[in-house]
Design a protein around this motif. Structure first.
Motif, PDB file in Angstrom:
ATOM      1  N   LYS A 193       1.083  -1.235  -0.133  1.00 30.76           N
ATOM      2  CA  LYS A 193      -0.007  -0.012   0.199  1.00 30.76           C
ATOM      3  C   LYS A 193       0.881   1.108   0.087  1.00 30.76           C
ATOM      4  O   LYS A 193       2.221   1.194   0.725  1.00 30.76           O
ATOM      5  CB  LYS A 193      -0.840  -0.023   1.063  1.00 30.76           C
ATOM      6  CG  LYS A 193      -2.344   0.812   0.977  1.00 30.76           C
ATOM      7  CD  LYS A 193      -3.123   0.506   2.092  1.00 30.76           C
ATOM      8  CE  LYS A 193      -4.331   1.418   2.040  1.00 30.76           C
ATOM      9  NZ  LYS A 193      -5.115   1.345   3.154  1.00 30.76           N
TER      10      LYS A 193
ATOM     11  N   HIS B 123      -7.346   9.997   0.196  1.00 31.68           N
ATOM     12  CA  HIS B 123      -7.588   9.075   1.344  1.00 31.68           C
ATOM     13  C   HIS B 123      -7.009   9.449   2.694  1.00 31.68           C
ATOM     14  O   HIS B 123      -7.779   9.372   3.652  1.00 31.68           O
ATOM     15  CB  HIS B 123      -6.820   7.994   1.045  1.00 31.68           C
ATOM     16  CG  HIS B 123      -7.081   6.633   1.992  1.00 31.68           C
ATOM     17  ND1 HIS B 123      -8.203   5.948   1.869  1.00 31.68           N
ATOM     18  CD2 HIS B 123      -6.235   6.022   2.797  1.00 31.68           C
ATOM     19  CE1 HIS B 123      -8.235   4.950   2.690  1.00 31.68           C
ATOM     20  NE2 HIS B 123      -6.823   5.148   3.474  1.00 31.68           N
TER      21      HIS B 123
ATOM     22  N   HIS C 232      -9.250  10.089   6.525  1.00 27.69           N
ATOM     23  CA  HIS C 232      -8.922   9.596   7.811  1.00 27.69           C
ATOM     24  C   HIS C 232      -9.045  10.591   8.732  1.00 27.69           C
ATOM     25  O   HIS C 232      -9.393  10.397   9.977  1.00 27.69           O
ATOM     26  CB  HIS C 232      -7.457   8.908   7.724  1.00 27.69           C
ATOM     27  CG  HIS C 232      -7.661   7.595   7.262  1.00 27.69           C
ATOM     28  ND1 HIS C 232      -8.221   6.512   7.768  1.00 27.69           N
ATOM     29  CD2 HIS C 232      -6.736   6.873   6.327  1.00 27.69           C
ATOM     30  CE1 HIS C 232      -8.151   5.310   7.323  1.00 27.69           C
ATOM     31  NE2 HIS C 232      -7.175   5.307   6.542  1.00 27.69           N
TER      32      HIS C 232
ATOM     33  N   SER D 281      -1.588   3.122   9.797  1.00 27.36           N
ATOM     34  CA  SER D 281      -2.389   1.864   9.222  1.00 27.36           C
ATOM     35  C   SER D 281      -1.381   0.899   8.530  1.00 27.36           C
ATOM     36  O   SER D 281      -0.040   1.134   8.559  1.00 27.36           O
ATOM     37  CB  SER D 281      -3.284   2.264   8.191  1.00 27.36           C
ATOM     38  OG  SER D 281      -2.848   2.598   7.071  1.00 27.36           O
TER      39      SER D 281
ATOM     40  N   HIS E 186      -0.076   3.479   5.951  1.00 31.05           N
ATOM     41  CA  HIS E 186       0.382   4.813   6.187  1.00 31.05           C
ATOM     42  C   HIS E 186       0.965   4.895   7.630  1.00 31.05           C
ATOM     43  O   HIS E 186       0.177   4.438   8.542  1.00 31.05           O
ATOM     44  CB  HIS E 186      -0.441   5.916   5.882  1.00 31.05           C
ATOM     45  CG  HIS E 186      -1.786   5.501   5.488  1.00 31.05           C
ATOM     46  ND1 HIS E 186      -2.636   5.424   6.624  1.00 31.05           N
ATOM     47  CD2 HIS E 186      -2.525   5.062   4.513  1.00 31.05           C
ATOM     48  CE1 HIS E 186      -3.905   5.129   6.081  1.00 31.05           C
ATOM     49  NE2 HIS E 186      -3.882   5.058   5.105  1.00 31.05           N
TER      50      HIS E 186
ATOM     51  N   ASP F 175     -10.290   1.839   7.166  1.00 28.09           N
ATOM     52  CA  ASP F 175     -10.780   2.463   5.834  1.00 28.09           C
ATOM     53  C   ASP F 175     -12.220   2.243   5.746  1.00 28.09           C
ATOM     54  O   ASP F 175     -12.875   1.223   6.065  1.00 28.09           O
ATOM     55  CB  ASP F 175     -10.084   1.591   4.625  1.00 28.09           C
ATOM     56  CG  ASP F 175      -8.690   1.951   4.573  1.00 28.09           C
ATOM     57  OD1 ASP F 175      -8.197   2.984   5.311  1.00 28.09           O
ATOM     58  OD2 ASP F 175      -7.943   1.458   3.744  1.00 28.09           O
TER      59      ASP F 175
HETATM   60 ZN   LIG Z   1      -6.451   4.054   5.068  1.00 33.05          ZN
END
Ligand SMILES: [Zn+2]
Lengths: 215, 372
Positions: free
Chosen positions: A210, B115, B119, B140, B143, B309
């Motif tokens: 990610k 995104h 958050h 997360s 990130h 998410d």
């Molecule tokens: Zn996220």
């Protein structure tokens, strides 16, 4: 509409003929091109999306990222407008267009499946596919389809395997819509708009799976 | 809840959750999520193609479920918001395509939003309007960043970020080494409660006097924990899983909270917002609470379901975009897997609005392609 191949194509069909259409070939920008194309086609026809009574979408087979753009757009239109969404095999649309160009069967439709393979199917005539679409290396099927004309980008990419190349190279939404209109008028059921992936997903987890915040 | 507050539907597909949320202003009306996490579990991480396929299947049913849950009609929406990035390109594209089609079919403005900013903004649904500026720690699987947001719709500044692994990724990797399955966060949190966080002194990355004060590094910690476990195994000793989990987790949350509190002090901000999936970690919440109280900082952490998410966070930011009259996106909106955090949303070019019939396509050419 169809986004299963490098062509991003949209057409408006009134049950009898194509009123307006758009076709752009760009294998990497389906997401950006599709909605503006829908908007353009409707404008050209002097109508609005809420006048549409049904949506037809090419279900592939085709490279997945682009394929999904058309499928999710069609499904969302269907939900927002409460109209039916029908799937049509993209190869069938190409075969139908070949028939409109005067090609008689039997013949083969082959599109680019990347990874040196083609998505392909055999046709009795422009309206009749024999068997399910498959994905193979051109050299592996060359013998089986020898002597048959081959329609679609697969024939352009692999002339050594498919020497008898016929047009068209890309799918046109007008042909897809015409085929669907013909089948619906004849009382036939069209398949649900489910993607034909024909390959299992690459089950690899990328190293950094990610994106992290850019610095 | 004022009826004149914007009613917005938000779509989130940046990773493995198909999320659709509906908010009115800062009030949560619906938060529908379909997750493909179980499918990914056997691969030990999120497989992009599997995620994208699942998004396509779940998209329309999840939109319809959210509308039903909220008890509103799609016709009454004031806007459609969607995560346009950052995230997995193919996954984002499903949500962006759906949002564009929905906005177009309903004749509603479209907002492609960031995104990470979403958050942060989600906390408005829990604790009311964000203070300005807001200091946010986002942690997360994807990130780990410290962000200062003077205006969540227009001005988000990165103070620091991870230079290697995200915090959640470290949890996943350590869980893998300990054969605890995927995802690693919840199981490590649970086991750590029965372990001693001081049992093993694992390193705190980037905490030296010369290190970047707000950046994070979890790669060294991960290696150190893995080596410690392997050494135990090689010696034929039993691995004290609970102590390892507790000590590893302590090292992560110690660094996260220490740096976040320091950033608040340095910037003179008296609120700290923590978001992202790792914000569900009970030890992170507890330690952040303790350190914030000591420093006179008010801590804002949304409930766990809003930290992971979800579509509600996207709707929350979309509603703020509508409320502040931000320019909507246009129909050419791309999925941008590396959308910078400094861009809270992706405004359209001024000449092309949602229902323009005379598109000038010149500007499309300069856009980056994001399929790769
Ligand atoms: Zn996220």
């Amino acid at each position: 509409m169809d986004t299963a191949t490098p062509a991003v194509t949209v057409a408006l069909h009134d049950g009898t003929s194509v009123i307006a259409s758009s076709g752009q070939v760009d294998a990497r920008r389906h997401g950006e091109l599709l909605l503006p194309a829908v908007d353009r086609v409707l404008a050209e026809a002097g109508t609005k999306l809420d006048a549409v009574t049904g949506v037809v979408v090419g279900v592939g087979p085709g490279p997945y990222t682009g394929l999904r753009v058309g499928l999710v757009t069609a499904a969302t239109f269907g939900s927002a407008l409460s109209v039916p969404v029908h799937g049509v095999c993209t190869l069938d649309g190409i075969a139908y267009a070949a028939g409109q160009d005067g090609l008689e069967g039997p013949f083969v439709v082959a599109t680019d499946a990347r990874r040196k393979e083609v998505y392909w199917a055999r046709y009795e005539n422009a309206r009749t596919r024999t068997g399910e679409p498959a994905v193979d290396r051109p050299a592996d099927i060359a013998e089986a389809v020898a002597g048959l004309p081959v329609v679609g980008a697969g024939a352009v990419l692999y002339p050594e395997s498919f020497p008898d190349r016929r047009g068209p190279e890309h799918v046109a939404a007008g042909a897809l819509a015409a085929l669907a209109a013909e089948r619906l008028a004849a009382g036939q059921e069209l398949p649900a708009p489910q993607p034909l992936y024909l390959r299992r997903p690459d089950a690899q987890v990328p190293k950094n799976y990610k994106v992290v915040t850019p610095k | 809840m004022a009826a004149d507050e914007p009613l917005v539907l938000g779509i989130e597909t940046s990773c493995d959750e198909t999320g659709v949320g509906i908010v009115r202003g800062t009030t949560l009306l619906a938060d529908a999520v379909a997750s493909s996490v179980d499918t990914h579990a056997r691969f030990g991480g999120v497989v992009p193609e599997i995620a994208s396929r699942a998004h396509l299947e779940a998209m329309v049913p999840t939109i319809e479920r959210a509308l039903k849950e909220a008890g509103v009609s799609a016709r009454d929406l004031d806007g459609i918001a969607v995560t346009s990035g950052p995230g997995l390109a193919g996954a984002l594209l499903v949500g962006v395509s759906a949002a564009k089609a929905y906005a177009y079919a309903l004749g509603k403005p479209l907002y492609g939003v960031n995104h990470l900013a979403s958050h942060i903004c989600v906390d408005q649904l829990e604790h009311g309007p964000l203070p300005e500026p807001t200091m946010a720690l986002l942690v997360s699987g994807g990130h780990s960043s410290l962000l200062l947001a003077p205006d969540i719709t227009a001005d988000v500044r990165p103070l620091g970020a991870t230079i290697d692994d995200a915090a959640g990724e470290a949890f996943d990797k350590i869980a893998r080494v300990l054969n605890l399955g995927f995802p690693g966060g919840p199981v490590i949190d649970r086991l750590a409660k029965e372990g001693d966080p001081k049992a093993i002194a694992f390193p705190r990355g980037l905490t030296g006097p010369r290190d970047a004060p707000y950046d994070f590094s979890f790669s060294g910690l991960k290696t150190s924990v893995a080596r410690w476990i392997e050494a135990k195994r090689a010696a034929g000793e039993e691995v004290p899983v609970r102590d390892v989990a507790a000590s590893f987790q302590e090292a992560v949350v110690d660094v996260l909270t220490r740096k976040a509190v320091r950033a608040c002090k340095d910037e003179g901000v008296d609120h700290l917002m923590i978001g992202g999936g790792v914000a569900a970690n009970s030890r992170l919440r507890a330690l952040a609470q303790e350190r914030c109280e000591r420093a006179g900082i008010r801590l804002r952490v949304p409930r766990p379901k809003l930290c992971t998410d979800n579509g509600a966070m996207v709707a929350a930011l979309g509603a703020e975009m509508v409320a502040r009259n931000r320019l909507p996106s246009d129909l050419e909106l791309s999925a941008d897997s590396s959308l910078p955090v400094t861009e809270p949303h992706v405004p359209g070019t001024a000449h092309a609005h949602a229902h323009s019939h005379d598109h000038d396509h010149v500007h499309e050419i300069s856009k980056d392609n994001l399929y790769s």
